[in-house]
Scaffold this motif. Structure first.
Motif, PDB file in Angstrom:
ATOM      1  N   TYR A  14       7.832  -3.295   5.185  1.00  0.00           N
ATOM      2  CA  TYR A  14       7.099  -2.490   6.163  1.00  0.00           C
ATOM      3  C   TYR A  14       7.875  -2.339   7.469  1.00  0.00           C
ATOM      4  O   TYR A  14       7.955  -1.234   8.023  1.00  0.00           O
ATOM      5  CB  TYR A  14       5.737  -3.116   6.454  1.00  0.00           C
ATOM      6  CG  TYR A  14       4.977  -2.373   7.527  1.00  0.00           C
ATOM      7  CD1 TYR A  14       4.438  -1.113   7.277  1.00  0.00           C
ATOM      8  CD2 TYR A  14       4.814  -2.923   8.795  1.00  0.00           C
ATOM      9  CE1 TYR A  14       3.755  -0.417   8.260  1.00  0.00           C
ATOM     10  CE2 TYR A  14       4.135  -2.235   9.789  1.00  0.00           C
ATOM     11  CZ  TYR A  14       3.614  -0.983   9.521  1.00  0.00           C
ATOM     12  OH  TYR A  14       2.953  -0.285  10.507  1.00  0.00           O
ATOM     13  N   VAL A  15       8.444  -3.432   7.966  1.00  0.00           N
ATOM     14  CA  VAL A  15       9.182  -3.374   9.227  1.00  0.00           C
ATOM     15  C   VAL A  15      10.405  -2.472   9.094  1.00  0.00           C
ATOM     16  O   VAL A  15      10.765  -1.735  10.024  1.00  0.00           O
ATOM     17  CB  VAL A  15       9.591  -4.786   9.681  1.00  0.00           C
ATOM     18  CG1 VAL A  15      10.470  -4.728  10.932  1.00  0.00           C
ATOM     19  CG2 VAL A  15       8.353  -5.633   9.961  1.00  0.00           C
ATOM     20  N   SER A  16      11.047  -2.506   7.941  1.00  0.00           N
ATOM     21  CA  SER A  16      12.261  -1.720   7.727  1.00  0.00           C
ATOM     22  C   SER A  16      11.976  -0.266   7.376  1.00  0.00           C
ATOM     23  O   SER A  16      12.809   0.614   7.630  1.00  0.00           O
ATOM     24  CB  SER A  16      13.097  -2.346   6.597  1.00  0.00           C
ATOM     25  OG  SER A  16      13.427  -3.678   6.893  1.00  0.00           O
TER      26      SER A  16
ATOM     27  N   ILE B 198       2.904   4.816   4.823  1.00  0.00           N
ATOM     28  CA  ILE B 198       1.613   4.423   4.267  1.00  0.00           C
ATOM     29  C   ILE B 198       1.773   3.554   3.031  1.00  0.00           C
ATOM     30  O   ILE B 198       0.959   2.663   2.765  1.00  0.00           O
ATOM     31  CB  ILE B 198       0.765   5.680   3.942  1.00  0.00           C
ATOM     32  CG1 ILE B 198      -0.658   5.274   3.555  1.00  0.00           C
ATOM     33  CG2 ILE B 198       1.427   6.510   2.852  1.00  0.00           C
ATOM     34  CD1 ILE B 198      -1.417   4.570   4.667  1.00  0.00           C
ATOM     35  N   ASN B 199       2.844   3.774   2.278  1.00  0.00           N
ATOM     36  CA  ASN B 199       3.088   2.994   1.075  1.00  0.00           C
ATOM     37  C   ASN B 199       3.366   1.532   1.413  1.00  0.00           C
ATOM     38  O   ASN B 199       2.743   0.618   0.856  1.00  0.00           O
ATOM     39  CB  ASN B 199       4.277   3.597   0.314  1.00  0.00           C
ATOM     40  CG  ASN B 199       4.519   2.911  -1.009  1.00  0.00           C
ATOM     41  OD1 ASN B 199       3.586   2.640  -1.749  1.00  0.00           O
ATOM     42  ND2 ASN B 199       5.776   2.624  -1.310  1.00  0.00           N
ATOM     43  N   SER B 200       4.285   1.304   2.348  1.00  0.00           N
ATOM     44  CA  SER B 200       4.627  -0.066   2.734  1.00  0.00           C
ATOM     45  C   SER B 200       3.476  -0.738   3.481  1.00  0.00           C
ATOM     46  O   SER B 200       3.294  -1.954   3.385  1.00  0.00           O
ATOM     47  CB  SER B 200       5.896  -0.081   3.593  1.00  0.00           C
ATOM     48  OG  SER B 200       5.736   0.696   4.761  1.00  0.00           O
ATOM     49  N   PHE B 201       2.676   0.054   4.204  1.00  0.00           N
ATOM     50  CA  PHE B 201       1.520  -0.503   4.912  1.00  0.00           C
ATOM     51  C   PHE B 201       0.468  -0.999   3.922  1.00  0.00           C
ATOM     52  O   PHE B 201      -0.079  -2.098   4.073  1.00  0.00           O
ATOM     53  CB  PHE B 201       0.916   0.551   5.837  1.00  0.00           C
ATOM     54  CG  PHE B 201      -0.318   0.083   6.563  1.00  0.00           C
ATOM     55  CD1 PHE B 201      -0.216  -0.767   7.650  1.00  0.00           C
ATOM     56  CD2 PHE B 201      -1.581   0.487   6.140  1.00  0.00           C
ATOM     57  CE1 PHE B 201      -1.356  -1.206   8.321  1.00  0.00           C
ATOM     58  CE2 PHE B 201      -2.722   0.053   6.807  1.00  0.00           C
ATOM     59  CZ  PHE B 201      -2.608  -0.792   7.901  1.00  0.00           C
TER      60      PHE B 201
ATOM     61  N   LYS C 165      -4.008   1.850  -3.996  1.00  0.00           N
ATOM     62  CA  LYS C 165      -3.434   2.786  -3.035  1.00  0.00           C
ATOM     63  C   LYS C 165      -1.910   2.645  -2.991  1.00  0.00           C
ATOM     64  O   LYS C 165      -1.186   3.652  -2.914  1.00  0.00           O
ATOM     65  CB  LYS C 165      -4.025   2.539  -1.642  1.00  0.00           C
ATOM     66  CG  LYS C 165      -5.491   2.886  -1.521  1.00  0.00           C
ATOM     67  CD  LYS C 165      -5.712   4.374  -1.751  1.00  0.00           C
ATOM     68  CE  LYS C 165      -7.154   4.773  -1.569  1.00  0.00           C
ATOM     69  NZ  LYS C 165      -7.373   6.225  -1.827  1.00  0.00           N
ATOM     70  N   TYR C 166      -1.431   1.416  -3.052  1.00  0.00           N
ATOM     71  CA  TYR C 166       0.015   1.176  -3.018  1.00  0.00           C
ATOM     72  C   TYR C 166       0.698   1.790  -4.234  1.00  0.00           C
ATOM     73  O   TYR C 166       1.689   2.513  -4.107  1.00  0.00           O
ATOM     74  CB  TYR C 166       0.294  -0.321  -2.953  1.00  0.00           C
ATOM     75  CG  TYR C 166       1.695  -0.703  -3.380  1.00  0.00           C
ATOM     76  CD1 TYR C 166       2.807  -0.323  -2.630  1.00  0.00           C
ATOM     77  CD2 TYR C 166       1.911  -1.436  -4.547  1.00  0.00           C
ATOM     78  CE1 TYR C 166       4.089  -0.657  -3.027  1.00  0.00           C
ATOM     79  CE2 TYR C 166       3.182  -1.775  -4.947  1.00  0.00           C
ATOM     80  CZ  TYR C 166       4.270  -1.387  -4.181  1.00  0.00           C
ATOM     81  OH  TYR C 166       5.548  -1.712  -4.589  1.00  0.00           O
TER      82      TYR C 166
ATOM     83  N   MET D  58       4.267   5.525  -6.721  1.00  0.00           N
ATOM     84  CA  MET D  58       4.722   6.336  -7.849  1.00  0.00           C
ATOM     85  C   MET D  58       4.985   7.776  -7.414  1.00  0.00           C
ATOM     86  O   MET D  58       5.937   8.403  -7.874  1.00  0.00           O
ATOM     87  CB  MET D  58       3.679   6.317  -8.964  1.00  0.00           C
ATOM     88  CG  MET D  58       3.494   4.936  -9.607  1.00  0.00           C
ATOM     89  SD  MET D  58       5.020   4.242 -10.261  1.00  0.00           S
ATOM     90  CE  MET D  58       5.372   5.419 -11.575  1.00  0.00           C
ATOM     91  N   ILE D  59       4.166   8.305  -6.495  1.00  0.00           N
ATOM     92  CA  ILE D  59       4.386   9.650  -5.993  1.00  0.00           C
ATOM     93  C   ILE D  59       5.693   9.699  -5.219  1.00  0.00           C
ATOM     94  O   ILE D  59       6.493  10.633  -5.364  1.00  0.00           O
ATOM     95  CB  ILE D  59       3.211  10.090  -5.104  1.00  0.00           C
ATOM     96  CG1 ILE D  59       1.951  10.232  -5.943  1.00  0.00           C
ATOM     97  CG2 ILE D  59       3.541  11.412  -4.407  1.00  0.00           C
ATOM     98  CD1 ILE D  59       0.716  10.515  -5.131  1.00  0.00           C
ATOM     99  N   SER D  60       5.929   8.680  -4.376  1.00  0.00           N
ATOM    100  CA  SER D  60       7.159   8.615  -3.589  1.00  0.00           C
ATOM    101  C   SER D  60       8.392   8.540  -4.493  1.00  0.00           C
ATOM    102  O   SER D  60       9.399   9.227  -4.270  1.00  0.00           O
ATOM    103  CB  SER D  60       7.114   7.401  -2.660  1.00  0.00           C
ATOM    104  OG  SER D  60       8.342   7.235  -1.974  1.00  0.00           O
TER     105      SER D  60
END
Length: 230
Positions: free
Chosen positions: A161-163, A167-170, A215-216, A221-223
């Motif tokens: 998340y920091v890197s 929304i995915n990493s969150f 949600k992740y 998968m979309i990303s």
């Protein structure tokens, strides 16, 4: 996308019923409602996914469902089976996180956040392992491995998340933190203090982690599909 409201409403309703019934000690209602939570969550995933079925999601929810049912039927007396079933799900999630991490550039400054968090979580794990509880003493190494794997999930999610803030990493970060908090509340409730608040927080964070995992994986998968197209 198919209409997913019915599955989501069932998941939310069952979760609230289990939390309230557990706090009020209506064990019969918990026995009826809790088996609906993960199936409804998984059905919600099936209704909302825009890509082919991810077998990792299936394996995670199957292992979590088995673990939940063991807790429901046998309780803390079957702690070894509980740890092993949830550990399988965590290891499947670990694979997905690692696959995500190899796609982003290394960020040295993000390691500082990970290092500080590692010290904090390591101290909490030491406190749990040092408790004079029979289940922990008899399954010390299993508790240690379980705790280390869970901490690594949170650390990798934090670095991710920091890197690479999106929304995915969150969703991933909050999901793993919810898993960690759920297990901490479970340990405190069963081994330190029987508190209705701890029980409610354990269940709330557990069910929240299920929703955020969906949600992740959906956004993940979309990303990944977009990156492959590009």
């Amino acid at each position: 996308m198919k209409d997913s409201k019915s599955a989501l409403y069932l998941f939310i309703s069952a979760s609230l019923i289990v939390i309230l019934s557990s706090v009020l000690k209506y064990d019969n209602i918990v026995m009826l409602a809790k088996p609906m939570i993960i199936p409804s969550a998984f059905f919600y995933y099936l209704q909302t996914k825009k890509t082919p079925l991810d077998l990792s999601v299936t394996a995670i929810f199957v292992s979590f469902f088995i673990g939940d049912m063991i807790i429901l039927v046998l309780g803390d007396s079957a702690i070894k089976m509980i740890l092993l079933t949830f550990l399988i799900g965590y290891l499947m999630l670990f694979k997905s996180i690692v696959d995500d991490l190899v796609k982003i550039e290394f960020d040295f400054s993000s390691l500082l956040y990970v290092f500080v968090l590692m010290i904090l979580l390591g101290g909490i794990l030491y406190f749990i392992l040092d408790l004079p509880i029979t289940q922990i003493i008899e399954n010390y190494w299993l508790f240690m491995i379980y705790g280390i794997v869970l901490i690594v999930l949170v650390l990798l999610s934090t670095y991710n998340y920091v890197s690479n803030q999106n929304i995915n990493s969150f969703n991933l970060l909050i999901a793993t933190l919810s898993m960690l908090l759920s297990d901490l509340f479970y340990c405190f409730y069963n081994y330190v203090m029987k508190s209705s608040l701890l029980d409610a927080m354990n269940l709330f964070t557990q069910f929240l982690s299920y929703y955020l995992l969906i949600k992740y994986y959906n956004s993940r998968m979309i990303s990944n599909k977009i990156k492959l197209i590009v």
